[in-house]
Design a protein around this motif. Sequence first.
Motif, PDB file in Angstrom:
ATOM      1  N   HIS A  69       0.429  -1.381  -0.109  1.00 39.45           N
ATOM      2  CA  HIS A  69       0.367   0.452   0.189  1.00 39.45           C
ATOM      3  C   HIS A  69       1.285   0.977  -0.128  1.00 39.45           C
ATOM      4  CE1 HIS A  69      -3.519  -2.800   1.433  1.00 39.45           C
ATOM      5  NE2 HIS A  69      -3.992  -2.154   0.903  1.00 39.45           N
ATOM      6  N   ILE A 119       1.081  -6.725  -4.880  1.00 39.39           N
ATOM      7  CA  ILE A 119      -0.217  -6.123  -4.302  1.00 39.39           C
ATOM      8  C   ILE A 119      -0.523  -7.984  -3.328  1.00 39.39           C
ATOM      9  CG2 ILE A 119      -2.306  -5.960  -4.634  1.00 39.39           C
ATOM     10  CD1 ILE A 119      -1.781  -4.216  -6.608  1.00 39.39           C
ATOM     11  N   HIS A 121      -2.837  -9.770  -3.129  1.00 38.91           N
ATOM     12  CA  HIS A 121      -3.861 -10.481  -3.859  1.00 38.91           C
ATOM     13  C   HIS A 121      -3.452 -10.946  -4.772  1.00 38.91           C
ATOM     14  CE1 HIS A 121      -6.083  -9.508  -0.961  1.00 38.91           C
ATOM     15  NE2 HIS A 121      -5.903  -8.149  -1.122  1.00 38.91           N
ATOM     16  N   ASP A 140      -7.715  -7.110   5.145  1.00 38.96           N
ATOM     17  CA  ASP A 140      -7.669  -6.514   3.320  1.00 38.96           C
ATOM     18  C   ASP A 140      -8.809  -7.053   3.382  1.00 38.96           C
ATOM     19  OD1 ASP A 140      -5.639  -4.552   1.684  1.00 38.96           O
ATOM     20  OD2 ASP A 140      -7.695  -6.116   0.773  1.00 38.96           O
ATOM     21  N   HIS A 142     -10.676  -7.029  -0.150  1.00 37.82           N
ATOM     22  CA  HIS A 142      -9.911  -7.637  -1.392  1.00 37.82           C
ATOM     23  C   HIS A 142      -9.567  -8.961  -1.476  1.00 37.82           C
ATOM     24  CE1 HIS A 142     -11.058  -3.445  -2.178  1.00 37.82           C
ATOM     25  NE2 HIS A 142     -12.226  -4.465  -3.941  1.00 37.82           N
ATOM     26  N   SER A 358      -3.763  -2.568  -9.513  1.00 36.33           N
ATOM     27  CA  SER A 358      -4.529  -2.603  -8.662  1.00 36.33           C
ATOM     28  C   SER A 358      -4.598  -4.132  -8.569  1.00 36.33           C
ATOM     29  CB  SER A 358      -6.084  -1.602  -8.489  1.00 36.33           C
ATOM     30  OG  SER A 358      -6.745  -3.036  -9.375  1.00 36.33           O
ATOM     31  N   CYS A 359      -5.811  -4.542  -7.362  1.00 37.99           N
ATOM     32  CA  CYS A 359      -5.788  -5.839  -7.144  1.00 37.99           C
ATOM     33  C   CYS A 359      -6.479  -6.176  -7.893  1.00 37.99           C
ATOM     34  CB  CYS A 359      -5.620  -6.063  -5.692  1.00 37.99           C
ATOM     35  SG  CYS A 359      -6.944  -6.044  -4.909  1.00 37.99           S
ATOM     36  N   CYS A 423      -0.167  -0.699  -4.961  1.00 36.10           N
ATOM     37  CA  CYS A 423      -1.552  -0.401  -4.998  1.00 36.10           C
ATOM     38  C   CYS A 423      -1.189   0.437  -5.114  1.00 36.10           C
ATOM     39  CB  CYS A 423      -1.870  -0.615  -3.124  1.00 36.10           C
ATOM     40  SG  CYS A 423      -2.209  -1.950  -2.178  1.00 36.10           S
ATOM     41  N   CYS A 426      -4.666   3.049  -6.375  1.00 34.38           N
ATOM     42  CA  CYS A 426      -5.292   2.352  -6.401  1.00 34.38           C
ATOM     43  C   CYS A 426      -6.710   3.229  -4.606  1.00 34.38           C
ATOM     44  CB  CYS A 426      -6.518   1.276  -5.575  1.00 34.38           C
ATOM     45  SG  CYS A 426      -7.237   0.255  -5.143  1.00 34.38           S
ATOM     46  N   LEU A 427      -5.569   3.876  -3.761  1.00 38.78           N
ATOM     47  CA  LEU A 427      -5.929   4.170  -2.589  1.00 38.78           C
ATOM     48  C   LEU A 427      -4.977   5.541  -2.451  1.00 38.78           C
ATOM     49  CD1 LEU A 427      -6.060   2.481   0.622  1.00 38.78           C
ATOM     50  CD2 LEU A 427      -4.519   2.513  -0.477  1.00 38.78           C
TER      51      LEU A 427
END
Length: 765
Positions: A69, A119, A121, A140, A142, A358-359, A423, A426-427
Amino acid sequence: MPTAVSQPRTLYDKIWDDHVVHQQEDGTALLYIDRHLVHEVTSPQAFEGLRTAGRAVRRPDCTLATVDHNVPTFSRKNFKSVTDFIKEPDSRAQCEALEDNVKEFGLTYFGMTDRRQGIVHIIGPEQGFTLPGITCVCGDSHTSTHGAFGSLAFGIGTSQVEHVLATQTLLQKKGMNMLINIEGTLVPGVNSKDVILHVIGVIGTAGGTGSVIEYAGSVVRAWTMEERMSVCNMSIEAGARAGMVAPDEITFAYLKGRPLAPKGEEWDQAVEYWKTLRTDEGAKFDIEVHIKAEDISPSVTWGTSPQDVVSITGKVPDPALESDPIKRGAMEHALEYMGLEANTPMESITVDKVFIGSCTNGRIGDLRSAANIVLSFPPGSRIPDHVQAMIVPGSGLVKQQAEAEGLDAVFKRAGFEWREAGCSMCLGMNPDQLKPKERCASTSNRNFEGRQGAGGRTHLMSPAMAAAAAMTGHLTDVRKHLLGEGEAGDAAAQKAQIKVTSAFDYLTDEVLPPPKPQGYAGAADETDLPANAAAGSSAIKFTVLRGIAAPLSIPNVDTDMIIPKQFLKTLKRTGLGNALFWTLRRVPGTEEATDFILNKPPYDKAKIMVCTGENFGCGSSREHAAWSLLDFGIAAVIAPSFGEIFKTNSMQNGLLPVVLPQSECQKLYEDATNGLDLEVDLDKLEVRRFNGEPSIPFEVEPFRRHCLLNGLDDIGLTMQKDDFIVDFEQKRSDLWPWLDGFGYKKGGGRIDAKEVKKKATKMDW
Ligand SMILES: CC(C)[C@H](C(=O)O)[C@@H](O)C(=O)O
Ligand code: SF4
């Protein structure tokens, strides 16, 4: 363990039954957890809890950690150490803390100089850490991604991370079975991201609440593992606990040869078992949704919730046509935030930024599909000057694979930035962020307010759609940009001299250099936690609470709204009250107080929150949401429904989520608006009012109520069941030997589960 149950069972039923270590009379089960992924944001407080209690990680062989992240995605050419490379102090401290913790607790860790970093995932499936039939968790939301392999995979909060680290189990209540069946043939240009956006548009962000979704039907069966992962990934956006797809030959082919997949005879034994993991003929689902593939067109979001979905050929919806006042208000607010007018054609919306990663969509197939769109434009075409577009591979290995195929060159020639794994935007917990009012075409999964940067505007879509938006500078129907017949896929690859190599080329031991030393620089001072926060927060009582209640009428209050990303970088559980509803409470830029309800007396002293909107606390698994409410002084939230992970996190911390029908919430909302106190009584299970009206009864799971009334700590309770866990582990080793860390040791040697438990040693991959 296989049970004597003879009734037809769903895939979820089977995996659940196979993992019950112990079951209480009220149905609460202690579930064994086969795989635990760990990242830097949701683990520091959990490790600190272990440290304070003098506990070890029970199964380091079933635990895999990485940083994702906070990591910047610019070139690591000059990387020396996390301490030197990550400039932002809080991000740096979290990554350093993880490096410290994996050393101390003996965990396998993919750090920033390891090509396998990425990531969580993405790396789990990539390594074969994720397997069919397992239970898999991560701090998390996801984590649902891993269900694509026919596993029960779900997100948890930090208290539960600590629980799994200490006991390799979780206390769980079984959810409902939900089927989403997708039959037919997808229109060219429509892919699995369009499908899941469409599904969420149909069932809504609370549509899957309380359920585990099984995706089935001819469309799902035809998908690659990557396409299945994108869909399972966004199950959380549909409110579900998890999403899954029954494993089949496509699953087995994807896994065979992965570093951590079973080998030799155990591979055959595993496949035999995996083939039994499908829903039996005649098994009953509690909810069924049937979708026709032909009804789905390339889809895109217009608002600030993943359910705000429209076809790319459609228009921005008109709030005036919505009859429900709460929904209408939310739509009006979303349009204002997004800077959009009702009835604007979606294709006329211009973009400033494009994020492909992203994941959800940071895998090799996603990058190939985006590259194919770039290649459909005349040679020499570039993205317009006003657009900044970045491609962020989901892992170092995806990046390596893409480079081997020449995809990086395709993107760079067209003006895209080619980044390192993480990540990213994405955030925006790292430097990749939108500026206020910037509009982004994004392949990520959440379009919440401020998600990609304060004031940023996100439109979710597929990688192909995002690539087309980058090339044209506006949202556009990807079908206009598809390669002609005979030019798709491999032909397009040839056109750009892309060498599509086998997915395995980059996974064999030979191409993996030994991980370099991590340049570890020691723990940050900030890792010191107050003693009261460290022992796990679950030993907290709740009995009766009386006080001022703050009224709120927003549907889908997501945890990004409750506490935005910049406050997740803490190593503590405390001090987050000021961050509560930050974006609503502070004027951007000046940070002056707004007139949001919690800023106004008497509500600035609220102890209870009453929300008339559904799905309070949906989205991310951040336990920080519960911590910030509690730190502000709010210890009970009353709403028609809650996001599942938020609900669990709240209970773990002594924050009571009270579910009441919307009509009852409305009455309490009016009391709150009139400044009247409310009293929430967990013992009597009622909310008392102070206007002469009768109290309102509510229900809470008996086990949770018992724990809260008596201040019982989940980890302590589970530790008393150690004999059951030991027995389960023995049976597990006999039945599914490949789950005991097969392949973790060089030379394929098995790690002795009992030894692992006694001694925390770093596993040798
Ligand atoms: C940081 C983590 C708690 C969070 C999640 O749970 O989803 C993050 O990954 C996100 O996407 O918001
Ligand atoms: S949703 Fe975004 S921030 Fe969360 S794990 Fe996936 S890529 Fe990372």
